[in-house]
Design a protein around this motif. Sequence first.
Motif, PDB file in Angstrom:
ATOM      1  N   ALA A   3       0.833  -1.193   0.000  1.00  0.00           N
ATOM      2  CA  ALA A   3       0.000   0.000   0.000  1.00  0.00           C
ATOM      3  C   ALA A   3       0.871   1.247   0.000  1.00  0.00           C
ATOM      4  CB  ALA A   3      -0.923   0.017   1.213  1.00  0.00           C
ATOM      5  N   ASP A   4       0.324   2.313  -0.565  1.00  0.00           N
ATOM      6  CA  ASP A   4       0.951   3.634  -0.541  1.00  0.00           C
ATOM      7  C   ASP A   4      -0.140   4.654  -0.287  1.00  0.00           C
ATOM      8  OD1 ASP A   4       3.871   3.182  -1.502  1.00  0.00           O
ATOM      9  OD2 ASP A   4       2.658   2.095  -2.975  1.00  0.00           O
ATOM     10  N   PHE A   5       0.252   5.788   0.292  1.00  0.00           N
ATOM     11  CA  PHE A   5      -0.708   6.852   0.562  1.00  0.00           C
ATOM     12  C   PHE A   5      -0.516   8.005  -0.408  1.00  0.00           C
ATOM     13  CE2 PHE A   5      -1.602  10.971   2.593  1.00  0.00           C
ATOM     14  CZ  PHE A   5      -2.981  10.853   2.709  1.00  0.00           C
ATOM     15  N   LEU A   6      -1.632   8.530  -0.900  1.00  0.00           N
ATOM     16  CA  LEU A   6      -1.626   9.742  -1.711  1.00  0.00           C
ATOM     17  C   LEU A   6      -2.638  10.721  -1.123  1.00  0.00           C
ATOM     18  CD1 LEU A   6      -1.521   8.424  -5.396  1.00  0.00           C
ATOM     19  CD2 LEU A   6       0.367   9.369  -4.051  1.00  0.00           C
ATOM     20  N   ALA A   7      -2.159  11.879  -0.719  1.00  0.00           N
ATOM     21  CA  ALA A   7      -3.072  12.911  -0.223  1.00  0.00           C
ATOM     22  C   ALA A   7      -3.880  13.462  -1.385  1.00  0.00           C
ATOM     23  CB  ALA A   7      -2.277  14.032   0.449  1.00  0.00           C
ATOM     24  N   ALA A   8      -5.166  13.687  -1.142  1.00  0.00           N
ATOM     25  CA  ALA A   8      -6.024  14.196  -2.206  1.00  0.00           C
ATOM     26  C   ALA A   8      -7.182  14.971  -1.598  1.00  0.00           C
ATOM     27  CB  ALA A   8      -6.555  13.060  -3.067  1.00  0.00           C
ATOM     28  N   GLU A   9      -7.488  16.092  -2.194  1.00  0.00           N
ATOM     29  CA  GLU A   9      -8.646  16.908  -1.835  1.00  0.00           C
ATOM     30  C   GLU A   9      -9.592  16.866  -3.032  1.00  0.00           C
ATOM     31  OE1 GLU A   9     -11.121  18.914   0.448  1.00  0.00           O
ATOM     32  OE2 GLU A   9      -9.058  18.752   1.186  1.00  0.00           O
ATOM     33  N   LEU A  10     -10.481  15.885  -3.046  1.00  0.00           N
ATOM     34  CA  LEU A  10     -11.401  15.738  -4.174  1.00  0.00           C
ATOM     35  C   LEU A  10     -12.566  16.702  -3.975  1.00  0.00           C
ATOM     36  CD1 LEU A  10     -11.333  11.864  -4.610  1.00  0.00           C
ATOM     37  CD2 LEU A  10     -10.250  13.596  -6.055  1.00  0.00           C
ATOM     38  N   ASP A  11     -12.410  17.888  -4.560  1.00  0.00           N
ATOM     39  CA  ASP A  11     -13.377  18.965  -4.354  1.00  0.00           C
ATOM     40  C   ASP A  11     -14.418  19.053  -5.462  1.00  0.00           C
ATOM     41  OD1 ASP A  11     -11.800  19.825  -6.450  1.00  0.00           O
ATOM     42  OD2 ASP A  11     -11.039  21.607  -5.436  1.00  0.00           O
TER      43      ASP A  11
END
Length: 256
Positions: free
Chosen positions: A58-66
């Motif tokens: 697993a890897d983390f990706l920050a995202a602001e799905l606006d």
Amino acid sequence: MSERLQHRTALVTGSTSNIGRAIAEAFAAEGAHVIVSGRSRERGEQVVAGIRATGGRADFLAAELDGGADSARDLAERARAALGGRIDILVNNAGVYPAPDTAATDEETFDHVYAVNVKAPFFLTAAVVPAMERAGGGTVINLGSWIARLGIPVGALYSSTKGAMETLTRAWAAEFGPRGVRVNAISPGVILPRTDDGGEPHPGEIMMKGTPAGGVGSPDAVAHAAVWLAADESSFVHGTVVDVDGGRTGTAVIAA
């Protein structure tokens, strides 16, 4: 681990907690390489660390799905790069749940809820599916809700967005299915994390009275359904909404 998703890649939005986290963990346990996505880096990295500690990828990706198409394309591109060039499974789970009365809902709240709950998954799917088609196929799983089909006197705005996602599920199944991409949805009932806090019953527990299950469900129940929809066993399933709601929308238990 049965490795039903071995050699597959997955992007799960809103997967730093609750249902999304359970889906990401279940996918990884079945052999998938998972992108955990959300706004909180701290929580996301905790989920990733837990998956890796049990041997998963697993890897983390920050995202602001606006709701913007640009933010959706950006996440799709970063996820493909982190997953070695392809996304086999997309889970549109991220959402918000402000539930004011209809008369108390202002235009800003209305636009925000539709942007996060409908526009964001719409444009993310649009950014992901063409590459799935070129790669030979893929799977999209949307998250609906039981209150999209059973009216209750709160949350009209939220329930309408989930109704939109269930409609998109059927439309996308017709649009993308002939090109190798299966689209289905899960409609959870009242789902609460398992806790041992000994506090007062959650209001959601009252909503699940009079159902065959007799109580609330756990995030794992939804995750099990997501694994099935992502795996080969469901290869003949298109445009379906799988109710994981304890029987809330389809049945009523009559007390003796």
